[in-house]
Design a protein around this motif. Structure first.
Motif, short mmCIF file in Angstrom:
data_model
loop_
_atom_site.label_atom_id
_atom_site.label_comp_id
_atom_site.label_asym_id
_atom_site.label_seq_id
_atom_site.Cartn_x
_atom_site.Cartn_y
_atom_site.Cartn_z
N ARG A 54 11.36 22.57 -47.56
CA ARG A 54 10.02 21.98 -47.63
C ARG A 54 9.65 21.28 -46.32
O ARG A 54 8.53 21.41 -45.84
CB ARG A 54 9.92 21.00 -48.78
N ALA A 55 10.59 20.55 -45.73
CA ALA A 55 10.33 19.86 -44.47
C ALA A 55 10.07 20.86 -43.35
O ALA A 55 9.17 20.66 -42.53
CB ALA A 55 11.50 18.94 -44.12
N ALA A 56 10.85 21.94 -43.31
CA ALA A 56 10.64 22.97 -42.29
C ALA A 56 9.28 23.64 -42.47
O ALA A 56 8.59 23.92 -41.49
CB ALA A 56 11.77 24.00 -42.35
N ALA A 57 8.89 23.88 -43.72
CA ALA A 57 7.58 24.49 -43.98
C ALA A 57 6.46 23.56 -43.52
O ALA A 57 5.47 24.02 -42.93
CB ALA A 57 7.43 24.80 -45.47
N ALA A 58 6.61 22.27 -43.74
CA ALA A 58 5.60 21.31 -43.30
C ALA A 58 5.50 21.29 -41.77
O ALA A 58 4.39 21.26 -41.22
CB ALA A 58 5.92 19.91 -43.83
N ARG A 59 6.65 21.33 -41.09
CA ARG A 59 6.62 21.35 -39.62
C ARG A 59 6.00 22.64 -39.10
O ARG A 59 5.23 22.63 -38.13
CB ARG A 59 8.03 21.16 -39.07
#
Length: 65
Positions: free
Chosen positions: A51-56
């Motif tokens: 999820r964090a990678a998708a947000a970045r």
């Protein structure tokens, strides 16, 4: 190969619970099969990282436009 390197390799990804109470990530393609089992807490950590990678990635795409 780094995470930023492009590749033409195709693979199937399956994610689901096992009968032993683990979460399995299963990658199959080009003659390989990689089953990876994680306890539920580890799986939740992996989900948070995705999820964090998708947000970045989403933020980077907005900067490009």
């Amino acid at each position: 190969m780094s995470i930023n390197s492009e590749s033409d390799i195709e693979a199937n990804l399956q994610i689901g619970p096992t009968s032993e109470g683990m979460v399995r990530i299963y990658v199959e393609g080009k003659g390989i099969e990689i089953p990876m089992d994680f306890d539920p807490e580890e799986a939740e950590e992996i989900a948070e990282e995705i999820r964090a990678a998708a947000a970045r990635a989403r933020a980077a795409n907005k900067k490009r436009k």
